[in-house]
Design an enzyme around this catalytic site. Structure first.
Site, short mmCIF file in Angstrom:
data_model
loop_
_atom_site.label_atom_id
_atom_site.label_comp_id
_atom_site.label_asym_id
_atom_site.label_seq_id
_atom_site.Cartn_x
_atom_site.Cartn_y
_atom_site.Cartn_z
N LYS A 59 0.84 -1.20 0.00
CA LYS A 59 0.00 0.00 0.00
C LYS A 59 0.87 1.25 0.00
O LYS A 59 1.92 1.28 0.66
CB LYS A 59 -0.91 -0.03 1.23
CG LYS A 59 -1.98 1.05 1.26
CD LYS A 59 -2.90 0.90 2.48
CE LYS A 59 -4.01 1.94 2.51
NZ LYS A 59 -4.89 1.78 3.69
N SER A 118 -9.76 1.47 2.65
CA SER A 118 -8.95 2.30 1.78
C SER A 118 -7.86 1.53 1.04
O SER A 118 -7.29 2.04 0.08
CB SER A 118 -8.31 3.44 2.59
OG SER A 118 -7.43 2.90 3.56
N SER A 143 -9.92 -0.80 6.81
CA SER A 143 -9.34 -0.65 5.48
C SER A 143 -8.59 -1.86 4.93
O SER A 143 -8.19 -1.85 3.77
CB SER A 143 -8.43 0.58 5.43
OG SER A 143 -9.23 1.72 5.36
N1 GLN Z 1 -13.44 3.77 6.08
C1 GLN Z 1 -12.74 4.14 7.27
C2 GLN Z 1 -12.31 5.58 7.19
O1 GLN Z 1 -12.56 6.15 6.18
C3 GLN Z 1 -11.58 3.25 7.48
C4 GLN Z 1 -10.32 3.76 6.92
C5 GLN Z 1 -9.11 2.95 7.26
O2 GLN Z 1 -9.18 1.89 7.90
N2 GLN Z 1 -7.96 3.48 6.89
O3 GLN Z 1 -11.76 6.14 8.09
#
Ligand code: GLN
Length: 425
Positions: free
Chosen positions: A28, A103, A127
């Site tokens: 990532k 994400s 994410s």
């Molecule tokens: N969807 C969640 C957010 O937008 C999780 C994001 C994540 O785990 N980085 O914060």
């Protein structure tokens, strides 16, 4: 590149022979790679090249793995669809025309498309598990403190962990074996107390669920899509056939988890992202004699809408006079969520729920509806608030779209999750 899986395709060869020799890994793009651009999916870091490797990257290199590229992601990890990326959305290889989740959408898509054997993502509030569910692959969110965050560009540092994606539970566990364990450069890491029961996480992937007790939190089924719930019970049935037992449990606090998570995550983000001002880090908007204006211009030009929204809300939540009303309340809710999980896990080996209450959205479908997207995190964020480990494994489909099955375990008991989940994938 097909499907916009990678932001940067560049190969980093491992240092020799090791447990992951001959395996390819996608990383990532918020995890630092020395000499290879690390953008966090943001225009702000479009040209940022880190001068050092994250600890997990160093461990990958030592394991003999070949890193094949840096994957697309929601900007700074803020999103559930990978559509907030400055570099454009990623298509879902398991359900073309749909989002891959977020994400860490590029990492899950890389594994689902066969472009990498394995991948690393990060999970602040789901994410890793969300894109694993949406792309039909396996994803593990480790216990807070199991994996070093040194070299991870922080979004919500009290919540997030780096973790693996793979096509099978055993392969994900092999990658976890490589990245897990204390790091003197991250003081929040520690030795896994449950780890001595097994020599390696991969060895725990026996598929043996005889006498396993599963708690099913009723709150995490409420409001979920019918087809998702059906696939969930099919998976519970499959585990029962192998000798597991389930009973219902209650986690009354999770009703407040999404609110608490977003207050904490945005507050931490507003602080963590303060360093991107075009001087210390990031895109420069130019200097014409006034530093306040120069910083403002860099941030106006460098950040996308979702990141700006969160910095504004997080700054507000922490501001004088409001701190007790929002941030402190959220911390109280976090403590309550932890207590609820402790209680439920005192009467079950693992807890089970659908990973996401809904199947993957169509690309573009939810772009203008942040609140609906935040609510889709209902089953994943409670686990981050409680610092616990969780895994998402594929559990069939609804209307041709992948469904994920989530197991949550006690702190540092990744082995129990891996053992149970390997009966399914
Ligand atoms: N969807 C969640 C957010 O937008 C999780 C994001 C994540 O785990 N980085 O914060």
């Amino acid at each position: 590149m097909s499907d916009n899986i990678y932001i940067t395709e560049e190969t980093i060869e491992g240092d020799g022979e090791g447990p992951l020799s001959g395996r390819t890994v996608a990383v990532k793009d918020n995890i630092s790679t020395e000499g290879v651009r690390t953008t966090c999916g943001s225009k702000m870091l479009e040209e940022y090249v880190p001068p050092y490797d994250a600890t997990v990257v160093r461990r990958l290199e030592e394991s003999g793995a070949t890193i094949v590229g840096k994957t697309n992601m929601d900007e700074f990890g803020m999103g559930t669809t990978t559509e907030t990326s400055y570099f454009g959305p990623t298509d879902n290889p398991a359900a073309p025309g749909h989002v891959p989740g977020g994400s860490s959408g590029g990492s899950a898509a890389a594994v689902a498309a066969g472009e990498a054997d394995l991948a690393l993502g990060t999970d602040t509030g789901g994410s890793i598990r969300c894109p694993a569910a949406f792309c039909g692959v396996v994803g593990i969110k480790p216990t807070y403190g199991l994996v070093s965050r040194y070299g991870l560009v922080a979004y919500g540092n009290s919540l997030e962990q780096i973790g693996p994606f793979a096509n099978s539970v055993e392969e994900a566990a092999q990658l976890l074996d490589v990245i897990a364990g204390p790091d003197e450069r991250d003081a929040t890491t520690r030795e896994a107390s449950g780890r001595d029961e097994v020599d390696s996480y991969a060895d725990a992937a026996t598929g043996d669920v005889d006498d396993l007790t599963i708690g099913v939190p009723t709150e995490l089924l409420e409001g979920a899509d019918e087809g998702v719930v059906e696939a969930f019970w099919d998976a519970i049935g499959a585990l029962e056939d192998e000798g597991a037992d389930y009973h219902e449990v209650s986690l009354p606090s999770v009703e407040h988890a999404v609110e608490a998570y977003y207050v904490i995550a945005m507050s931490e983000a507003s602080s963590n992202l303060a360093r991107f001002d075009g001087v210390r880090y990031g895109h420069s908007g130019g200097y014409d004699g006034n530093w306040n204006e120069a910083f403002a211009r860099a941030r106006e030009e460098g950040f996308g809408d979702e990141v700006k929204r969160r910095i504004l809300l997080g700054t507000y939540a922490l501001s004088a006079g409001y701190h007790d009303k929002y941030y402190k309340k959220a911390q109280d809710a976090r403590a309550w969520v932890k207590r609820d999980f402790d209680e439920a896990l005192s009467e079950a080996d693992v807890l089970a729920s659908p990973t996401m209450p809904v199947p993957p959205f169509e690309l573009g479908e939810r772009l203008d509806d942040p609140l609906q997207l935040y609510l889709a995190d209902a089953n994943t964020v409670p686990v981050n608030l409680a610092d616990l480990p969780a895994i998402s494994v594929p559990a069939g489909e609804t209307d041709g779209l992948p469904v994920g099955f989530q197991l949550v375990g006690s702190a540092f008991d990744e082995a129990a999750l891996i053992r149970a989940a390997s009966a399914l994938a």
